[in-house]
Scaffold this motif. Sequence first.
Motif, PDB file in Angstrom:
ATOM      1  N   THR A 139      51.727  69.151 -73.532  1.00  0.00           N
ATOM      2  CA  THR A 139      52.006  69.051 -72.106  1.00  0.00           C
ATOM      3  C   THR A 139      51.746  67.653 -71.580  1.00  0.00           C
ATOM      4  N   LEU A 140      50.699  67.002 -72.044  1.00  0.00           N
ATOM      5  CA  LEU A 140      50.395  65.647 -71.587  1.00  0.00           C
ATOM      6  C   LEU A 140      51.458  64.647 -72.044  1.00  0.00           C
ATOM      7  N   VAL A 141      51.956  64.816 -73.270  1.00  0.00           N
ATOM      8  CA  VAL A 141      53.064  63.967 -73.730  1.00  0.00           C
ATOM      9  C   VAL A 141      54.284  64.185 -72.843  1.00  0.00           C
ATOM     10  N   ALA A 142      54.572  65.440 -72.554  1.00  0.00           N
ATOM     11  CA  ALA A 142      55.707  65.756 -71.691  1.00  0.00           C
ATOM     12  C   ALA A 142      55.504  65.177 -70.295  1.00  0.00           C
ATOM     13  N   ALA A 143      54.278  65.236 -69.792  1.00  0.00           N
ATOM     14  CA  ALA A 143      53.995  64.750 -68.443  1.00  0.00           C
ATOM     15  C   ALA A 143      54.303  63.266 -68.310  1.00  0.00           C
ATOM     16  N   PHE A 144      53.844  62.475 -69.289  1.00  0.00           N
ATOM     17  CA  PHE A 144      54.129  61.040 -69.246  1.00  0.00           C
ATOM     18  C   PHE A 144      55.638  60.796 -69.339  1.00  0.00           C
ATOM     19  N   GLY A 145      56.315  61.544 -70.201  1.00  0.00           N
ATOM     20  CA  GLY A 145      57.759  61.388 -70.338  1.00  0.00           C
ATOM     21  C   GLY A 145      58.497  61.731 -69.066  1.00  0.00           C
ATOM     22  N   PHE A 146      58.088  62.803 -68.389  1.00  0.00           N
ATOM     23  CA  PHE A 146      58.721  63.180 -67.132  1.00  0.00           C
ATOM     24  C   PHE A 146      58.511  62.099 -66.075  1.00  0.00           C
ATOM     25  N   GLY A 147      57.269  61.576 -66.009  1.00  0.00           N
ATOM     26  CA  GLY A 147      56.990  60.528 -65.034  1.00  0.00           C
ATOM     27  C   GLY A 147      57.831  59.284 -65.282  1.00  0.00           C
ATOM     28  N   ALA A 148      57.962  58.902 -66.545  1.00  0.00           N
ATOM     29  CA  ALA A 148      58.776  57.741 -66.888  1.00  0.00           C
ATOM     30  C   ALA A 148      60.249  57.982 -66.574  1.00  0.00           C
ATOM     31  N   THR A 149      60.724  59.203 -66.843  1.00  0.00           N
ATOM     32  CA  THR A 149      62.135  59.514 -66.623  1.00  0.00           C
ATOM     33  C   THR A 149      62.515  59.430 -65.154  1.00  0.00           C
ATOM     34  N   ILE A 150      61.744  60.087 -64.287  1.00  0.00           N
ATOM     35  CA  ILE A 150      62.105  60.086 -62.869  1.00  0.00           C
ATOM     36  C   ILE A 150      61.937  58.696 -62.263  1.00  0.00           C
ATOM     37  N   THR A 151      60.990  57.909 -62.775  1.00  0.00           N
ATOM     38  CA  THR A 151      60.817  56.550 -62.275  1.00  0.00           C
ATOM     39  C   THR A 151      62.013  55.687 -62.650  1.00  0.00           C
ATOM     40  N   LEU A 152      62.470  55.809 -63.888  1.00  0.00           N
ATOM     41  CA  LEU A 152      63.624  55.024 -64.332  1.00  0.00           C
ATOM     42  C   LEU A 152      64.879  55.381 -63.545  1.00  0.00           C
ATOM     43  N   ILE A 153      65.099  56.671 -63.297  1.00  0.00           N
ATOM     44  CA  ILE A 153      66.286  57.081 -62.533  1.00  0.00           C
ATOM     45  C   ILE A 153      66.203  56.578 -61.103  1.00  0.00           C
ATOM     46  N   ALA A 154      65.012  56.633 -60.506  1.00  0.00           N
ATOM     47  CA  ALA A 154      64.856  56.135 -59.138  1.00  0.00           C
ATOM     48  C   ALA A 154      65.099  54.634 -59.050  1.00  0.00           C
ATOM     49  N   GLU A 155      64.788  53.906 -60.134  1.00  0.00           N
ATOM     50  CA  GLU A 155      64.971  52.457 -60.147  1.00  0.00           C
ATOM     51  C   GLU A 155      66.395  52.058 -60.547  1.00  0.00           C
ATOM     52  N   ALA A 156      67.183  53.010 -61.051  1.00  0.00           N
ATOM     53  CA  ALA A 156      68.498  52.677 -61.599  1.00  0.00           C
ATOM     54  C   ALA A 156      69.472  52.189 -60.535  1.00  0.00           C
ATOM     55  N   SER A 157      69.531  52.868 -59.401  1.00  0.00           N
ATOM     56  CA  SER A 157      70.526  52.521 -58.388  1.00  0.00           C
ATOM     57  C   SER A 157      70.077  53.014 -57.021  1.00  0.00           C
ATOM     58  N   THR A 158      70.520  52.338 -55.975  1.00  0.00           N
ATOM     59  CA  THR A 158      70.185  52.734 -54.601  1.00  0.00           C
ATOM     60  C   THR A 158      71.368  53.374 -53.885  1.00  0.00           C
ATOM     61  N   THR A 159      72.501  53.544 -54.572  1.00  0.00           N
ATOM     62  CA  THR A 159      73.671  54.164 -53.955  1.00  0.00           C
ATOM     63  C   THR A 159      73.887  55.562 -54.522  1.00  0.00           C
ATOM     64  N   VAL A 160      74.594  56.388 -53.766  1.00  0.00           N
ATOM     65  CA  VAL A 160      74.853  57.762 -54.205  1.00  0.00           C
ATOM     66  C   VAL A 160      75.728  57.779 -55.455  1.00  0.00           C
ATOM     67  N   LEU A 161      76.796  56.966 -55.451  1.00  0.00           N
ATOM     68  CA  LEU A 161      77.671  56.923 -56.623  1.00  0.00           C
ATOM     69  C   LEU A 161      76.931  56.369 -57.835  1.00  0.00           C
ATOM     70  N   GLY A 162      76.089  55.372 -57.600  1.00  0.00           N
ATOM     71  CA  GLY A 162      75.295  54.832 -58.696  1.00  0.00           C
ATOM     72  C   GLY A 162      74.342  55.870 -59.262  1.00  0.00           C
ATOM     73  N   LEU A 163      73.813  56.717 -58.386  1.00  0.00           N
ATOM     74  CA  LEU A 163      72.919  57.784 -58.835  1.00  0.00           C
ATOM     75  C   LEU A 163      73.677  58.789 -59.702  1.00  0.00           C
ATOM     76  N   PHE A 164      74.897  59.139 -59.288  1.00  0.00           N
ATOM     77  CA  PHE A 164      75.725  60.044 -60.109  1.00  0.00           C
ATOM     78  C   PHE A 164      75.959  59.450 -61.499  1.00  0.00           C
ATOM     79  N   LEU A 165      76.296  58.161 -61.538  1.00  0.00           N
ATOM     80  CA  LEU A 165      76.563  57.516 -62.827  1.00  0.00           C
ATOM     81  C   LEU A 165      75.302  57.452 -63.680  1.00  0.00           C
ATOM     82  N   ALA A 166      74.169  57.133 -63.054  1.00  0.00           N
ATOM     83  CA  ALA A 166      72.915  57.065 -63.804  1.00  0.00           C
ATOM     84  C   ALA A 166      72.550  58.425 -64.388  1.00  0.00           C
ATOM     85  N   LEU A 167      72.715  59.482 -63.608  1.00  0.00           N
ATOM     86  CA  LEU A 167      72.416  60.829 -64.098  1.00  0.00           C
ATOM     87  C   LEU A 167      73.360  61.229 -65.225  1.00  0.00           C
ATOM     88  N   PHE A 168      74.632  60.829 -65.114  1.00  0.00           N
ATOM     89  CA  PHE A 168      75.599  61.134 -66.177  1.00  0.00           C
ATOM     90  C   PHE A 168      75.217  60.426 -67.473  1.00  0.00           C
TER      91      PHE A 168
END
Length: 290
Positions: A151-180
């Motif tokens: 669970t702790l390994v997963a926790a760090f991975g989840f935190g890193a994942t959502i941080t990277l996606i939040a940093e990827a783009s500030t636009t809605v279309l950019g968010l769609f592309l980042a998630l894809f």
Amino acid sequence: MTAAFALATSLLWGLSDFGGGLLSKRMRELTVVVVSQAAALLVLAVIVLATGAWSEATPQLVWCAVAAGAVGPVAMLCFYRALALGPMGVVSPLATLGTVAVPLGVGMALHGERPGWVQVVGTLVAVVGVVLAGGAQLRGAPVQRQTVALTLVAAFGFGATITLIAEASTTVLGLFLALFLQRAVNVLVGGGALLASLGRGTPALPEGGWRAVWVAMPTLTFVGLADVAANGTYAVAAQHGPVTVAAVLASLYPIVTALAARGVLSERMRPPQTTGAALALVGSVLLASG
């Protein structure tokens, strides 16, 4: 706006985790990850093509999305394995440690955020409440310790994942592309691991074969789409307000998981869990007001 999107994130993550944990008790965790993410990938592909989101591609977006996609399957596999080994009410709150700590650290280091005293108190109250609500404990038999480690390994991975996606783009279309792109890498990494396990003689399909997978497809699709939507709502929350508020409010998802487990599986909530849920609510109010 930040509070609303962050709370929506906690709802979506909580339901996705419950569905994924339920499926992981009947089929391989890696199969759940690959199939659910593949279903989400198909939906995102249609959205990206329909909106022309490819035009939003930048080096930062691509790098962040690919990195998130590589980390995601490892985190999800560890998390679903932990859910299969231990009670959902124990695993889910422990996973919040990374989803709170990593975004908060990045917010303070990269964006210079300094939460006020009300938010500090709200953060402490909410995190303690989430842990109590899930009934987390760090003692017990070896299986329990293994569950905590996963669970702790997963926790760090989840935190890193959502941080990277939040940093990827500030636009809605950019968010769609980042998630894809994230989901595409998820499927490639997870699918490769699944094929490698097949080469070692480990079956990919549950008892009942493809028919069992097809019967579970609605739930698998929901798990994948809810997880994608949660990443999206969190990114919006983090971009339109303090990461402190977004991270902590989004981390309330174990309460949703615990309530779903109570309603569907009749898992009983003990007094500390009820107290924890109340503390999490108080912490949420403090964060939103701060």
